[in-house]
Motif scaffolding. Structure first.
Motif, PDB file in Angstrom:
ATOM      1  N   GLU A  82      24.720 -26.783   6.575  1.00 57.03           N
ATOM      2  CA  GLU A  82      25.291 -27.894   5.812  1.00 57.03           C
ATOM      3  C   GLU A  82      24.283 -29.012   5.619  1.00 57.03           C
ATOM      4  OE1 GLU A  82      28.808 -31.134   6.453  1.00 57.03           O
ATOM      5  OE2 GLU A  82      29.314 -29.047   6.878  1.00 57.03           O
ATOM      6  N   VAL A  83      23.488 -29.297   6.640  1.00 57.77           N
ATOM      7  CA  VAL A  83      22.466 -30.345   6.515  1.00 57.77           C
ATOM      8  C   VAL A  83      21.490 -29.992   5.394  1.00 57.77           C
ATOM      9  CG1 VAL A  83      20.485 -31.423   7.658  1.00 57.77           C
ATOM     10  CG2 VAL A  83      22.635 -31.152   8.902  1.00 57.77           C
ATOM     11  N   GLY A  84      21.073 -28.729   5.343  1.00 57.04           N
ATOM     12  CA  GLY A  84      20.065 -28.338   4.366  1.00 57.04           C
ATOM     13  C   GLY A  84      20.589 -28.113   2.967  1.00 57.04           C
ATOM     14  N   GLU A  85      21.846 -27.661   2.851  1.00 59.73           N
ATOM     15  CA  GLU A  85      22.350 -27.264   1.543  1.00 59.73           C
ATOM     16  C   GLU A  85      23.409 -28.207   0.977  1.00 59.73           C
ATOM     17  OE1 GLU A  85      21.074 -24.859  -0.281  1.00 59.73           O
ATOM     18  OE2 GLU A  85      19.638 -24.510   1.336  1.00 59.73           O
ATOM     19  N   SER A  86      24.328 -28.648   1.796  1.00 62.33           N
ATOM     20  CA  SER A  86      25.458 -29.414   1.282  1.00 62.33           C
ATOM     21  C   SER A  86      25.200 -30.914   1.235  1.00 62.33           C
ATOM     22  CB  SER A  86      26.700 -29.151   2.150  1.00 62.33           C
ATOM     23  OG  SER A  86      26.997 -27.783   2.162  1.00 62.33           O
ATOM     24  N   ILE A 146      14.000 -27.955  15.441  1.00 56.38           N
ATOM     25  CA  ILE A 146      14.884 -29.110  15.637  1.00 56.38           C
ATOM     26  C   ILE A 146      14.072 -30.404  15.611  1.00 56.38           C
ATOM     27  CG2 ILE A 146      16.391 -30.273  17.292  1.00 56.38           C
ATOM     28  CD1 ILE A 146      17.407 -27.485  18.105  1.00 56.38           C
ATOM     29  N   SER A 147      12.928 -30.394  16.255  1.00 53.58           N
ATOM     30  CA  SER A 147      12.053 -31.571  16.226  1.00 53.58           C
ATOM     31  C   SER A 147      11.596 -31.878  14.805  1.00 53.58           C
ATOM     32  CB  SER A 147      10.847 -31.331  17.140  1.00 53.58           C
ATOM     33  OG  SER A 147       9.984 -32.444  17.126  1.00 53.58           O
ATOM     34  N   ASP A 148      11.256 -30.829  14.043  1.00 53.98           N
ATOM     35  CA  ASP A 148      10.846 -31.031  12.652  1.00 53.98           C
ATOM     36  C   ASP A 148      11.970 -31.655  11.830  1.00 53.98           C
ATOM     37  OD1 ASP A 148       8.394 -29.891  13.226  1.00 53.98           O
ATOM     38  OD2 ASP A 148       8.878 -27.929  12.360  1.00 53.98           O
ATOM     39  N   LEU A 149      13.204 -31.198  12.039  1.00 55.77           N
ATOM     40  CA  LEU A 149      14.337 -31.773  11.316  1.00 55.77           C
ATOM     41  C   LEU A 149      14.491 -33.257  11.613  1.00 55.77           C
ATOM     42  CD1 LEU A 149      17.280 -29.192  11.486  1.00 55.77           C
ATOM     43  CD2 LEU A 149      15.974 -29.901   9.474  1.00 55.77           C
ATOM     44  N   LYS A 150      14.394 -33.608  12.874  1.00 53.51           N
ATOM     45  CA  LYS A 150      14.522 -35.013  13.250  1.00 53.51           C
ATOM     46  C   LYS A 150      13.432 -35.851  12.580  1.00 53.51           C
ATOM     47  CE  LYS A 150      15.433 -35.584  17.739  1.00 53.51           C
ATOM     48  NZ  LYS A 150      15.341 -35.285  19.196  1.00 53.51           N
ATOM     49  N   PRO A 171      12.840 -30.181  -0.320  1.00 56.46           N
ATOM     50  CA  PRO A 171      12.431 -28.771  -0.189  1.00 56.46           C
ATOM     51  C   PRO A 171      12.028 -28.402   1.239  1.00 56.46           C
ATOM     52  CG  PRO A 171      11.511 -29.733  -2.183  1.00 56.46           C
ATOM     53  CD  PRO A 171      12.097 -30.859  -1.400  1.00 56.46           C
ATOM     54  N   GLN A 172      11.298 -29.296   1.906  1.00 54.07           N
ATOM     55  CA  GLN A 172      10.899 -29.010   3.285  1.00 54.07           C
ATOM     56  C   GLN A 172      12.095 -29.030   4.224  1.00 54.07           C
ATOM     57  OE1 GLN A 172       7.842 -27.965   4.397  1.00 54.07           O
ATOM     58  NE2 GLN A 172       9.015 -27.573   6.256  1.00 54.07           N
ATOM     59  N   LEU A 173      13.024 -29.938   3.977  1.00 54.45           N
ATOM     60  CA  LEU A 173      14.239 -29.991   4.792  1.00 54.45           C
ATOM     61  C   LEU A 173      15.000 -28.677   4.689  1.00 54.45           C
ATOM     62  CD1 LEU A 173      16.167 -31.907   6.498  1.00 54.45           C
ATOM     63  CD2 LEU A 173      17.413 -32.220   4.357  1.00 54.45           C
ATOM     64  N   ARG A 174      15.134 -28.161   3.473  1.00 56.52           N
ATOM     65  CA  ARG A 174      15.859 -26.904   3.293  1.00 56.52           C
ATOM     66  C   ARG A 174      15.124 -25.749   3.970  1.00 56.52           C
ATOM     67  NH1 ARG A 174      17.685 -28.452  -2.720  1.00 56.52           N
ATOM     68  NH2 ARG A 174      19.810 -29.072  -2.233  1.00 56.52           N
ATOM     69  N   ARG A 175      13.801 -25.708   3.835  1.00 57.58           N
ATOM     70  CA  ARG A 175      13.037 -24.641   4.497  1.00 57.58           C
ATOM     71  C   ARG A 175      13.210 -24.709   6.004  1.00 57.58           C
ATOM     72  NH1 ARG A 175       9.255 -25.766   0.372  1.00 57.58           N
ATOM     73  NH2 ARG A 175       8.151 -27.264   1.694  1.00 57.58           N
ATOM     74  N   THR A 176      13.175 -25.908   6.532  1.00 58.78           N
ATOM     75  CA  THR A 176      13.268 -26.063   7.982  1.00 58.78           C
ATOM     76  C   THR A 176      14.648 -25.671   8.494  1.00 58.78           C
ATOM     77  OG1 THR A 176      11.630 -27.843   7.891  1.00 58.78           O
ATOM     78  CG2 THR A 176      12.934 -27.677   9.896  1.00 58.78           C
ATOM     79  N   THR A 177      15.695 -26.049   7.763  1.00 59.06           N
ATOM     80  CA  THR A 177      17.040 -25.631   8.199  1.00 59.06           C
ATOM     81  C   THR A 177      17.174 -24.110   8.127  1.00 59.06           C
ATOM     82  OG1 THR A 177      17.965 -26.013   5.973  1.00 59.06           O
ATOM     83  CG2 THR A 177      18.160 -27.803   7.577  1.00 59.06           C
ATOM     84  N   GLU A 178      16.619 -23.511   7.092  1.00 64.76           N
ATOM     85  CA  GLU A 178      16.662 -22.044   6.982  1.00 64.76           C
ATOM     86  C   GLU A 178      15.925 -21.390   8.154  1.00 64.76           C
ATOM     87  OE1 GLU A 178      14.983 -21.384   3.160  1.00 64.76           O
ATOM     88  OE2 GLU A 178      16.765 -22.099   2.069  1.00 64.76           O
ATOM     89  N   GLU A 179      14.780 -21.939   8.514  1.00 69.06           N
ATOM     90  CA  GLU A 179      13.988 -21.376   9.617  1.00 69.06           C
ATOM     91  C   GLU A 179      14.709 -21.550  10.951  1.00 69.06           C
ATOM     92  OE1 GLU A 179       9.708 -22.204   7.347  1.00 69.06           O
ATOM     93  OE2 GLU A 179      10.440 -23.575   8.911  1.00 69.06           O
TER      94      GLU A 179
END
Length: 263
Positions: free
Chosen positions: A158-162, A213-217, A231-239
């Protein structure tokens, strides 16, 4: 299932076992899930306290105070979304329906921040009732590691897509804070419940999950939503989702899916 022993031996066996029976220890992940419970209670408690304050501010026609109380309540709720959709879907829908938010937080948001009105008492009374109902359930609600891992994965999605395309709380402009609080909830759930067991099983995979998780923060340490690298946020959530799905096998759990990831 315990096999039945005929006649007298059954009674003797029962007495002997009863006299020496020790409490069955829960599996490590079950113990860890219980350690998550106080955080869950605290987050919903903050949300409930915020909407009670909101009700008082509305009664006083205090728009600025009502907005502040809404924001406080919202923070407690967003940190708790790891468990809400999976464990209490009906209440989750009543409290935080989106994008068609005719009840709950978003109905009130539209009036406070959109219409600049304090005419939201009936919606707030309903929200107090729903959050109070949820808060009362939390001490006895069965928690399962599988359900909490599923919720962690779905909230990550949800964080990455919604929320990354403009966010859930667009009228109030607090979508970036929503995302930060979501990630704080993901971080706490993962490290409280799963991290130690995963590290014991696969240290490299544990490092990957920690790193994502650290990257997301870090991606959310920006001035406003427009400065988030989407784009990076979405990649990171996917990873992170992939890492958590891989972790499930190491932890003896089913692979989480993205069903019901977005409302």
């Amino acid at each position: 299932m315990i096999r039945r022993c005929p006649g007298f031996l059954a009674g003797v066996l029962f007495v002997v076992l009863a006299g020496h029976m020790q409490p069955v220890r829960a599996a490590p992940l079950d113990d860890a899930a219980e350690r998550y419970r106080p955080y869950m209670i605290e987050g919903i408690g903050q949300a409930l306290a915020g909407v009670r304050d909101l009700r008082a501010r509305l009664a006083a026609s205090d728009l600025a105070g009502a907005r502040k109380a809404w924001l406080s309540a919202r923070a407690g709720w967003e940190r708790s979304e790891v468990f809400t959709a999976g464990f209490v879907p009906e209440l989750d829908e009543q409290i935080d329906a989106w994008p068609n938010g005719v009840t709950g937080f978003h109905a009130i948001e539209a009036k406070l921040f959109g219409a600049k009105s304090t005419d939201a008492m009936s919606e707030t009374d309903a929200l107090v009732g729903h959050l109070d109902d949820l808060h009362k359930k939390l001490r006895d609600m069965p928690l399962t590691p599988q359900g909490l891992l599923d919720g962690t994965v779905r909230l990550t999605y949800e964080v990455g897509e919604s929320k990354a395309d403009g966010g859930e709380s667009r009228i109030s402009g607090t979508s970036l804070d929503d995302m930060r609080n979501n990630v704080a909830g993901i971080d706490f759930a993962y490290h409280t419940i799963f991290a130690a067991s995963l590290r014991a099983s696969d240290g490299k995979l544990a490092d990957t999950a920690d790193g994502k998780i650290s990257d997301l923060k870090n991606l959310l340490v920006v001035r406003d939503l427009q400065h988030v690298d989407i784009p990076q946020l979405r990649r990171t959530t996917e990873e992170l989702i992939v890492a958590l799905q891989m972790a499930a096998q190491k932890l003896g759990l089913r692979r989480p899916t993205l069903e019901a990831a977005s409302r």
